[in-house]
Design a protein around this motif. Structure first.
Motif, short mmCIF file in Angstrom:
data_model
loop_
_atom_site.label_atom_id
_atom_site.label_comp_id
_atom_site.label_asym_id
_atom_site.label_seq_id
_atom_site.Cartn_x
_atom_site.Cartn_y
_atom_site.Cartn_z
N ALA A 1 0.77 -1.09 0.11
CA ALA A 1 -0.27 -0.03 -0.14
C ALA A 1 0.89 1.34 0.00
O ALA A 1 1.57 1.50 1.05
CB ALA A 1 -0.90 -0.36 1.20
N ASP B 1 -0.30 4.72 -1.45
CA ASP B 1 -0.96 5.69 -1.78
C ASP B 1 -0.53 6.89 -0.79
O ASP B 1 -0.83 7.76 -1.43
CB ASP B 1 -2.53 5.34 -1.71
CG ASP B 1 -3.14 4.20 -2.58
OD1 ASP B 1 -2.31 4.23 -3.89
OD2 ASP B 1 -4.25 3.64 -2.51
N ASP B 2 -0.47 6.73 0.21
CA ASP B 2 -0.16 7.95 1.00
C ASP B 2 1.44 8.27 1.26
O ASP B 2 1.71 9.22 1.91
CB ASP B 2 -0.60 7.64 2.25
CG ASP B 2 -2.19 7.53 2.38
OD1 ASP B 2 -2.83 8.12 1.75
OD2 ASP B 2 -2.65 6.73 3.20
N TRP C 1 5.52 10.01 -3.38
CA TRP C 1 6.16 9.50 -4.71
C TRP C 1 6.54 10.93 -5.66
O TRP C 1 6.20 11.93 -5.28
CB TRP C 1 5.03 8.80 -5.42
CG TRP C 1 4.79 7.40 -4.66
CD1 TRP C 1 3.53 7.17 -3.89
CD2 TRP C 1 5.45 6.18 -4.48
NE1 TRP C 1 3.48 6.16 -3.31
CE2 TRP C 1 4.75 5.41 -3.59
CE3 TRP C 1 6.80 5.90 -4.79
CZ2 TRP C 1 5.14 4.15 -3.16
CZ3 TRP C 1 7.14 4.76 -4.33
CH2 TRP C 1 6.49 3.84 -3.61
N PRO D 1 3.32 11.53 -10.72
CA PRO D 1 2.01 10.85 -10.82
C PRO D 1 2.05 10.40 -12.33
O PRO D 1 2.39 11.11 -13.40
CB PRO D 1 1.15 11.71 -10.42
CG PRO D 1 1.77 13.02 -10.63
CD PRO D 1 3.19 13.08 -10.38
N ALA E 1 -3.43 4.51 -13.31
CA ALA E 1 -3.18 4.37 -11.75
C ALA E 1 -4.33 3.09 -11.40
O ALA E 1 -5.51 3.63 -10.88
CB ALA E 1 -3.24 5.65 -11.10
N GLY F 1 -4.04 0.83 -8.56
CA GLY F 1 -3.60 0.03 -7.36
C GLY F 1 -2.36 -0.64 -7.21
O GLY F 1 -2.24 -1.44 -6.43
N VAL G 1 1.94 -0.18 -7.42
CA VAL G 1 3.11 0.40 -7.30
C VAL G 1 3.69 -0.07 -8.47
O VAL G 1 4.77 -0.97 -8.31
CB VAL G 1 3.81 0.71 -5.94
CG1 VAL G 1 5.13 1.36 -6.12
CG2 VAL G 1 3.08 1.36 -5.15
N PRO H 1 2.33 5.03 -7.39
CA PRO H 1 1.04 4.11 -7.86
C PRO H 1 0.93 4.36 -9.51
O PRO H 1 0.51 5.36 -9.94
CB PRO H 1 0.15 5.26 -7.06
CG PRO H 1 0.70 5.48 -5.86
CD PRO H 1 2.27 6.01 -6.40
N SER I 1 0.45 0.99 -12.61
CA SER I 1 -0.40 -0.46 -13.06
C SER I 1 0.58 -1.36 -13.72
O SER I 1 1.60 -0.84 -14.14
CB SER I 1 -1.53 -0.31 -13.66
OG SER I 1 -1.17 0.36 -15.03
#
Length: 266
Positions: A109, A111-112, A115, A118, A124, A126, A128, A156, A158
């Protein structure tokens, strides 16, 4: 005795700033460092970074404020490209390595985390992704891809976005006159071969050509912004032909879209 630093070649953003010290690599610490370090620690926990394969291990920060990574022995592909790096077997091994990375990173995980760059929202999904599996960012041994390095652009994304990046660079997807190595004339064959070696699903094959075209725009925009910000190596790259190549390649994608899609699906 002071530690001996040996300059490591390749790359653009950190050119001249990455060194080997014994069995470690020292690199500039970026604002995205905490995110990349968390990713590398995850890869180590799940066994992807086993021994000297998969990805480097994060070892800390040295007294000069540089990140310290484990050194992965082997060869990266830099011009002039060695014959072994242009073979179908080398291409297959890149696809297999990327597939293993995607299997290893599922469940991480991120997402927070902070990075760097983008990817387009449509890609994107889900996971990394590495986002820069360029020729000089993959370590080979005996002609086989064994590890990914330089996770500076990870974030993040695919699996499809990573495959699009890799296939754009390794096929490569660009006008034939702009390919100055044995891959010239084999773009469609290598495109299909990479997708088959990765075992890309049919839904992703239907999206791959557009993803590769968007990836080219995304990547070249990153280079252009780097050049405009005064980064010396990005400026040199952009002003010595990259801008013109970008325009030619964008046009090539638009005029060859059908042929590229047919190569993937027949």
């Amino acid at each position: 005795m002071p530690e001996v630093e040996s300059l490591l070649l390749g790359g653009t953003a950190n050119r001249g700033l990455v060194v080997r010290v014994g069995d470690t690599v020292r690199r500039p610490l970026r604002s995205s460092g905490p995110a990349v370090h968390a990713l590398l620690q995850h890869l180590e926990r799940v066994g992807f970074s086993a021994g000297s394969s998969g990805a480097p291990n994060f070892l800390g920060v040295d007294e000069q404020g540089r990140e310290v990574l484990s050194y992965l022995p082997g060869e990266t592909v830099t011009a002039p490209y060695p014959a072994w790096s242009m073979t179908d077997e080398a291409l297959d091994s890149v696809a297999h390595l990327l597939k293993r990375y995607h299997e290893a990173v599922r469940g991480f995980a991120g997402d927070d985390l902070p990075w760097a760059e983008p990817v387009p929202a449509a890609y994107a999904e889900g996971l990394v992704s590495h986002n820069d599996p360029n020729l000089d960012n993959i370590v080979f041994r005996d002609g086989v891809a064994v590890a990914l390095i330089d996770f500076d652009l990870a974030g993040p994304g695919s699996a499809l976005w990573d495959v699009a990046t890799a296939i754009r660079l390794w096929a490569p997807l660009r006008p034939d006159p702009d390919i100055g190595d044995p891959r010239r004339g084999r773009t469609l064959t290598r495109l299909r071969r990479f997708a088959d070696a990765y075992d890309l699903t049919e839904p992703d094959r239907l999206r791959l050509v557009d993803a590769a075209a968007e990836n080219h725009v995304w990547c070249m925009d990153y280079v252009r912004r780097g050049a405009e910000s005064g980064h010396p190596w990005f400026h040199q790259r952009w002003t010595t032909g990259e801008a013109e190549l970008t325009t030619r390649t964008n046009h090539w994608f638009s005029t060859h879209r059908t042929a590229l899609q047919e190569a993937l699906l027949r």
